[in-house]
Write a protein that holds these residues in place. Structure first.
Motif, PDB file in Angstrom:
ATOM      1  N   UNK A  43      20.404  10.845  22.492  1.00  0.00           N
ATOM      2  CA  UNK A  43      21.563  11.492  23.110  1.00  0.00           C
ATOM      3  C   UNK A  43      21.049  12.501  24.128  1.00  0.00           C
ATOM      4  N   UNK A  44      21.580  12.440  25.368  1.00  0.00           N
ATOM      5  CA  UNK A  44      21.085  13.362  26.389  1.00  0.00           C
ATOM      6  C   UNK A  44      22.168  14.192  27.081  1.00  0.00           C
ATOM      7  N   UNK A  45      23.443  13.913  26.785  1.00  0.00           N
ATOM      8  CA  UNK A  45      24.528  14.697  27.379  1.00  0.00           C
ATOM      9  C   UNK A  45      25.671  14.844  26.391  1.00  0.00           C
ATOM     10  N   UNK A  46      26.445  15.910  26.589  1.00  0.00           N
ATOM     11  CA  UNK A  46      27.664  16.115  25.805  1.00  0.00           C
ATOM     12  C   UNK A  46      28.811  16.369  26.779  1.00  0.00           C
ATOM     13  N   UNK A  47      29.836  15.525  26.692  1.00  0.00           N
ATOM     14  CA  UNK A  47      31.055  15.745  27.469  1.00  0.00           C
ATOM     15  C   UNK A  47      31.928  16.716  26.684  1.00  0.00           C
ATOM     16  N   UNK A  48      32.430  17.745  27.355  1.00  0.00           N
ATOM     17  CA  UNK A  48      33.208  18.802  26.706  1.00  0.00           C
ATOM     18  C   UNK A  48      34.551  18.941  27.420  1.00  0.00           C
ATOM     19  N   UNK A  49      35.627  18.969  26.645  1.00  0.00           N
ATOM     20  CA  UNK A  49      36.957  19.124  27.227  1.00  0.00           C
ATOM     21  C   UNK A  49      37.757  20.134  26.401  1.00  0.00           C
ATOM     22  N   UNK A  50      38.699  20.803  27.063  1.00  0.00           N
ATOM     23  CA  UNK A  50      39.546  21.798  26.405  1.00  0.00           C
ATOM     24  C   UNK A  50      40.994  21.365  26.553  1.00  0.00           C
ATOM     25  N   UNK A  72      37.003  19.542  22.538  1.00  0.00           N
ATOM     26  CA  UNK A  72      36.511  18.236  22.090  1.00  0.00           C
ATOM     27  C   UNK A  72      35.142  17.965  22.702  1.00  0.00           C
ATOM     28  N   UNK A  73      34.278  17.305  21.917  1.00  0.00           N
ATOM     29  CA  UNK A  73      32.911  17.040  22.355  1.00  0.00           C
ATOM     30  C   UNK A  73      32.525  15.605  22.031  1.00  0.00           C
ATOM     31  N   UNK A  74      31.810  14.970  22.958  1.00  0.00           N
ATOM     32  CA  UNK A  74      31.318  13.607  22.764  1.00  0.00           C
ATOM     33  C   UNK A  74      29.901  13.547  23.318  1.00  0.00           C
ATOM     34  N   UNK A  75      28.918  13.397  22.423  1.00  0.00           N
ATOM     35  CA  UNK A  75      27.511  13.332  22.815  1.00  0.00           C
ATOM     36  C   UNK A  75      27.095  11.870  22.926  1.00  0.00           C
ATOM     37  N   UNK A  76      26.362  11.551  23.968  1.00  0.00           N
ATOM     38  CA  UNK A  76      26.009  10.157  24.245  1.00  0.00           C
ATOM     39  C   UNK A  76      24.770  10.111  25.129  1.00  0.00           C
ATOM     40  N   UNK A  77      24.272   8.907  25.372  1.00  0.00           N
ATOM     41  CA  UNK A  77      23.149   8.707  26.273  1.00  0.00           C
ATOM     42  C   UNK A  77      23.704   8.195  27.595  1.00  0.00           C
ATOM     43  N   UNK A  78      23.638   9.020  28.610  1.00  0.00           N
ATOM     44  CA  UNK A  78      24.223   8.653  29.908  1.00  0.00           C
ATOM     45  C   UNK A  78      23.454   7.537  30.597  1.00  0.00           C
ATOM     46  N   UNK A  79      22.158   7.436  30.335  1.00  0.00           N
ATOM     47  CA  UNK A  79      21.340   6.415  30.986  1.00  0.00           C
ATOM     48  C   UNK A  79      21.688   5.008  30.504  1.00  0.00           C
ATOM     49  N   UNK A  81      24.260   4.910  20.576  1.00  0.00           N
ATOM     50  CA  UNK A  81      24.703   5.846  19.557  1.00  0.00           C
ATOM     51  C   UNK A  81      25.521   6.973  20.194  1.00  0.00           C
ATOM     52  N   UNK A  82      26.434   7.528  19.450  1.00  0.00           N
ATOM     53  CA  UNK A  82      27.267   8.621  19.949  1.00  0.00           C
ATOM     54  C   UNK A  82      27.639   9.538  18.791  1.00  0.00           C
ATOM     55  N   UNK A  83      27.967  10.772  19.129  1.00  0.00           N
ATOM     56  CA  UNK A  83      28.363  11.779  18.144  1.00  0.00           C
ATOM     57  C   UNK A  83      29.550  12.537  18.713  1.00  0.00           C
ATOM     58  N   UNK A  84      30.420  12.983  17.831  1.00  0.00           N
ATOM     59  CA  UNK A  84      31.620  13.663  18.310  1.00  0.00           C
ATOM     60  C   UNK A  84      32.028  14.777  17.352  1.00  0.00           C
ATOM     61  N   UNK A  85      32.827  15.681  17.869  1.00  0.00           N
ATOM     62  CA  UNK A  85      33.393  16.767  17.060  1.00  0.00           C
ATOM     63  C   UNK A  85      34.473  17.448  17.881  1.00  0.00           C
ATOM     64  N   UNK A 106      28.727  24.135  16.358  1.00  0.00           N
ATOM     65  CA  UNK A 106      29.590  22.988  16.075  1.00  0.00           C
ATOM     66  C   UNK A 106      28.684  21.801  15.758  1.00  0.00           C
ATOM     67  N   UNK A 107      28.933  21.165  14.615  1.00  0.00           N
ATOM     68  CA  UNK A 107      28.134  20.018  14.200  1.00  0.00           C
ATOM     69  C   UNK A 107      28.833  18.732  14.612  1.00  0.00           C
ATOM     70  N   UNK A 108      28.125  17.935  15.402  1.00  0.00           N
ATOM     71  CA  UNK A 108      28.659  16.655  15.852  1.00  0.00           C
ATOM     72  C   UNK A 108      28.231  15.572  14.864  1.00  0.00           C
TER      73      UNK A 108
END
Length: 175
Positions: free
Chosen positions: A56-63, A100-107, A134-138, A155-157
């Motif tokens: 995982x190399x990035x986390x998308x974050x939204x409010x 909201x958070x979504x961690x993923x590999x952008x490559x 693979x992805x992680x979210x929270x 925050x634990x994803x």
């Protein structure tokens, strides 16, 4: 001693005289609160997955506000450094939010995270046992009371759907 008191009194008078009423009011009304969230996984993945969060190399974050509307000006994609990422923003005081958070590999180019309520998956990039998929979210809920002071939390994803293993790889798909 009298000279010291007189000097301090003169300095205080100059300081007060140099501040206008507007400046004092401006300093006294702080309508926003700082939010800093450290995002990471718990390293105790409760699945039989063969991969881990190291790809995982990035986390998308939204409010989102209390009605579920995204505050698009607060959206960020933050890099993962080591095993964590940091999302920092400012929120208006006295309101409820969901972050909201979504961690993923952008490559890997598997996920389109333009809209975190409707993440799109590029199925042409999904291959068997590719841990880059693979992805992680929270999410993190902020109550109106909490926005009265700065927030600094961890925050634990977690995996949103265990690990998906697809039955074919690129060569099998082409055959």
């Amino acid at each position: 001693m009298k000279k010291i008191i007189f000097a301090l009194s003169a300095i205080a008078t100059l300081f007060v005289a140099s501040c206008t009423q507007d400046q004092i009011t401006e300093l006294g009304t702080n309508d926003y609160v700082s939010v800093t969230l450290t995002l990471g996984t718990d390293h105790k993945l409760a699945t039989r997955a063969i991969g881990d969060e190291t790809f995982v190399n990035q986390v998308a974050c939204a409010v989102y506000d209390a009605k579920g509307n995204e505050l698009t000006n607060l959206k960020q994609v933050v890099p993962v450094n080591g095993d964590k990422a940091t999302y920092a923003t400012r929120l208006a005081k006295g309101h409820k939010y969901r972050l909201a958070f979504f961690a993923y590999n952008s490559e890997a180019e598997v996920y389109d995270v333009t809209d975190l309520k409707n993440i799109k998956v590029n199925t042409s990039k999904l291959y068997s046992n590719d841990v880059r998929c693979d992805a992680f979210t929270a999410y993190y809920d902020v109550d109106a009371d909490e926005t009265m002071q700065s927030i600094n939390e961890r925050v634990t994803l977690k995996r949103p759907f265990a690990q998906l293993n697809f039955g074919i790889d690129g060569a099998e798909k082409n055959a």
